[in-house]
Design a protein around this motif. Structure first.
Motif, mmCIF file in Angstrom:
data_model
loop_
_atom_site.group_PDB
_atom_site.id
_atom_site.type_symbol
_atom_site.label_atom_id
_atom_site.label_comp_id
_atom_site.label_asym_id
_atom_site.label_seq_id
_atom_site.Cartn_x
_atom_site.Cartn_y
_atom_site.Cartn_z
ATOM 1 N N ALA A 252 34.215 22.686 -5.249
ATOM 2 C CA ALA A 252 33.366 22.364 -6.394
ATOM 3 C C ALA A 252 34.187 22.095 -7.651
ATOM 4 N N ALA A 253 35.363 22.721 -7.745
ATOM 5 C CA ALA A 253 36.233 22.523 -8.901
ATOM 6 C C ALA A 253 37.187 21.352 -8.722
ATOM 7 N N GLY A 254 37.061 20.621 -7.625
ATOM 8 C CA GLY A 254 37.873 19.434 -7.413
ATOM 9 C C GLY A 254 39.080 19.614 -6.540
ATOM 10 N N GLY A 255 39.227 20.779 -5.917
ATOM 11 C CA GLY A 255 40.360 21.023 -5.038
ATOM 12 C C GLY A 255 40.036 20.757 -3.581
ATOM 13 N N ARG A 256 41.020 20.981 -2.734
ATOM 14 C CA ARG A 256 40.826 20.817 -1.288
ATOM 15 C C ARG A 256 40.935 22.169 -0.608
ATOM 16 N N ALA A 257 39.916 22.510 0.171
ATOM 17 C CA ALA A 257 39.925 23.737 0.952
ATOM 18 C C ALA A 257 39.271 23.469 2.293
ATOM 19 N N ASP A 258 40.054 23.562 3.352
ATOM 20 C CA ASP A 258 39.536 23.414 4.715
ATOM 21 C C ASP A 258 39.146 24.799 5.230
ATOM 22 N N LEU A 259 37.898 24.937 5.638
ATOM 23 C CA LEU A 259 37.368 26.238 6.064
ATOM 24 C C LEU A 259 37.143 26.250 7.561
ATOM 25 N N GLU A 260 37.627 27.325 8.220
ATOM 26 C CA GLU A 260 37.390 27.526 9.646
ATOM 27 C C GLU A 260 36.845 28.927 9.869
ATOM 28 N N ILE A 261 35.625 29.020 10.393
ATOM 29 C CA ILE A 261 35.046 30.296 10.789
ATOM 30 C C ILE A 261 35.067 30.341 12.314
ATOM 31 N N TRP A 262 35.824 31.296 12.852
ATOM 32 C CA TRP A 262 36.016 31.381 14.297
ATOM 33 C C TRP A 262 34.965 32.314 14.899
ATOM 34 N N PRO A 263 34.033 31.770 15.685
ATOM 35 C CA PRO A 263 32.906 32.566 16.181
ATOM 36 C C PRO A 263 33.352 33.811 16.950
ATOM 37 N N GLY A 264 32.700 34.924 16.635
ATOM 38 C CA GLY A 264 32.914 36.152 17.380
ATOM 39 C C GLY A 264 34.188 36.897 17.073
ATOM 40 N N GLN A 265 35.015 36.375 16.162
ATOM 41 C CA GLN A 265 36.323 36.995 15.907
ATOM 42 C C GLN A 265 36.250 38.001 14.764
ATOM 43 N N MET A 266 37.158 38.990 14.810
ATOM 44 C CA MET A 266 37.200 40.063 13.833
ATOM 45 C C MET A 266 38.205 39.759 12.731
ATOM 46 N N HIS A 267 38.351 40.696 11.817
ATOM 47 C CA HIS A 267 39.211 40.560 10.649
ATOM 48 C C HIS A 267 40.670 40.351 11.072
ATOM 49 N N VAL A 268 41.274 39.278 10.549
ATOM 50 C CA VAL A 268 42.671 38.923 10.816
ATOM 51 C C VAL A 268 42.966 38.956 12.327
ATOM 52 N N PHE A 269 42.103 38.311 13.088
ATOM 53 C CA PHE A 269 42.301 38.236 14.536
ATOM 54 C C PHE A 269 43.572 37.488 14.895
ATOM 55 N N GLN A 270 44.068 36.650 13.983
ATOM 56 C CA GLN A 270 45.274 35.860 14.250
ATOM 57 C C GLN A 270 46.489 36.752 14.503
ATOM 58 N N ALA A 271 46.453 38.000 14.005
ATOM 59 C CA ALA A 271 47.575 38.916 14.181
ATOM 60 C C ALA A 271 47.538 39.642 15.511
ATOM 61 N N LEU A 272 46.491 39.441 16.308
ATOM 62 C CA LEU A 272 46.264 40.268 17.498
ATOM 63 C C LEU A 272 46.128 39.407 18.762
ATOM 64 N N PRO A 273 47.200 38.761 19.189
ATOM 65 C CA PRO A 273 47.111 37.850 20.335
ATOM 66 C C PRO A 273 46.797 38.542 21.649
ATOM 67 N N ARG A 274 47.061 39.842 21.754
ATOM 68 C CA ARG A 274 46.754 40.552 23.002
ATOM 69 C C ARG A 274 45.249 40.760 23.184
ATOM 70 N N LEU A 275 44.470 40.545 22.116
ATOM 71 C CA LEU A 275 43.022 40.716 22.220
ATOM 72 C C LEU A 275 42.308 39.438 22.634
ATOM 73 N N GLY A 276 42.980 38.307 22.573
ATOM 74 C CA GLY A 276 42.322 37.074 22.973
ATOM 75 C C GLY A 276 43.122 35.847 22.614
#
Length: 304
Positions: A252-276
């Protein structure tokens, strides 16, 4: 499993001295159990004046190149450290092919606002003084580190200072009152922690801060001049509301922000590869985003 295990005790631990120690041990154990360190990763400690941290380089990554990632770890401003996030950062280094510098900013309750933001700014200036051009750096952070990342890049832009080539935020905290999270929580309970417990934790750092300080309440006036942002969050976490809010305000302020909501995933799931497998898939999306938005030629990494 998280809701029944960790999520069932986080709100009962409390934020006294014993509670903080117990929470730090639990989060460290979760990160260790769910993480995966690439074999051959090198870690180089840094202590240069007020700047403390470490360089993390995945196998085959050369720290002598002109580009790097400046990583701001999450913690609720209280819990974590470069050590807890080492395997996460190593995988980010592996997938981008870039060395990552993780600043060891001071934590509450031992150090309150603005200790963390002061250390983050010092780390940024140290990288510039070390010879990195701002446009050759990427700033990334998770949770409270995502809040620091957003504040850093937005404040640099508002002040007319050169900023990084891009910013990446994993499950960022945006509303430190956790009002957005509380509304999201009424739709779906976060498996890790409640909004009330998270706010109590963060208050250990922010209780002496002015609510309108731009390191607390994000200032979007410079968003049009800020670098492209990638914002990822899990669909099962309350901070998905913060991620949506941040993306909406930046655009809205004129910047670029790409948003990805990963279904079913928990907080900072990217740090936990053994979970999925989504953890690695999300980091590959980071690589692809940086390939499109920066001139960095070395983004050829993969996750092995």
């Amino acid at each position: 499993m998280t809701r029944v295990g960790l999520g069932s005790v986080t709100e009962r631990i409390g934020t006294g001295r014993r509670g903080v120690r117990a929470s730090r041990r639990m989060i460290a154990a979760l990160m260790a159990a769910g993480g995966r360190m690439p074999r051959g990763t090198t870690v180089t400690p840094v202590r240069d004046g007020a700047v403390i941290g470490e360089w993390v380089c995945a196998p085959g990554v050369d720290r002598s190149g002109p580009q790097a990632v400046y990583f701001l770890h999450g913690s609720g401003y209280v819990l974590c450290s470069p050590a807890t996030h080492r395997s996460f950062v190593a995988r980010l280094s592996q997938v981008t092919g870039l060395p990552c510098f993780v600043v060891d900013y001071r934590l509450a309750p031992e150090n309150r606002f603005p200790a963390a933001s002061d250390d983050v700014v010092a780390g940024w200036r140290w990288l510039i003084d070390s010879g990195y051009a701002p446009s050759d750096l990427v700033v990334a952070g998770d949770s409270a580190g995502g809040h620091l990342t957003a504040a850093l890049v937005l404040n640099l832009a508002a002040d007319g200072e050169p900023g990084p080539a891009a910013a990446v935020m994993f499950s960022p905290v945006v509303d430190v009152t956790f009002g957005l999270a509380a509304r999201q929580e009424r739709r779906r309970r976060d498996p890790l922690i409640t909004a009330a417990a998270a706010r109590e934790l963060l208050d250990l750092y922010t209780r002496d801060a002015a609510p309108d300080d731009r390191w607390i309440e994000l200032d979007y006036r410079g968003a049009a001049a800020a670098p492209p942002m990638l914002i990822q969050a899990g669909g099962a976490e309350m901070l998905s509301a913060d991620a949506r809010h941040l993306a909406t305000r930046v655009v809205a302020a004129g910047g670029r922000a790409d948003l990805e909501i990963w279904p079913g995933q928990m907080h900072v799931f990217q740090a936990l590869p053994r979970l999925g497998p989504e953890a690695d898939a999300a980091l590959l999306r980071v690589r692809d985003f940086l390939r499109k938005t920066t001139s960095t030629p070395r983004l050829q990494g993969d996750i092995r």
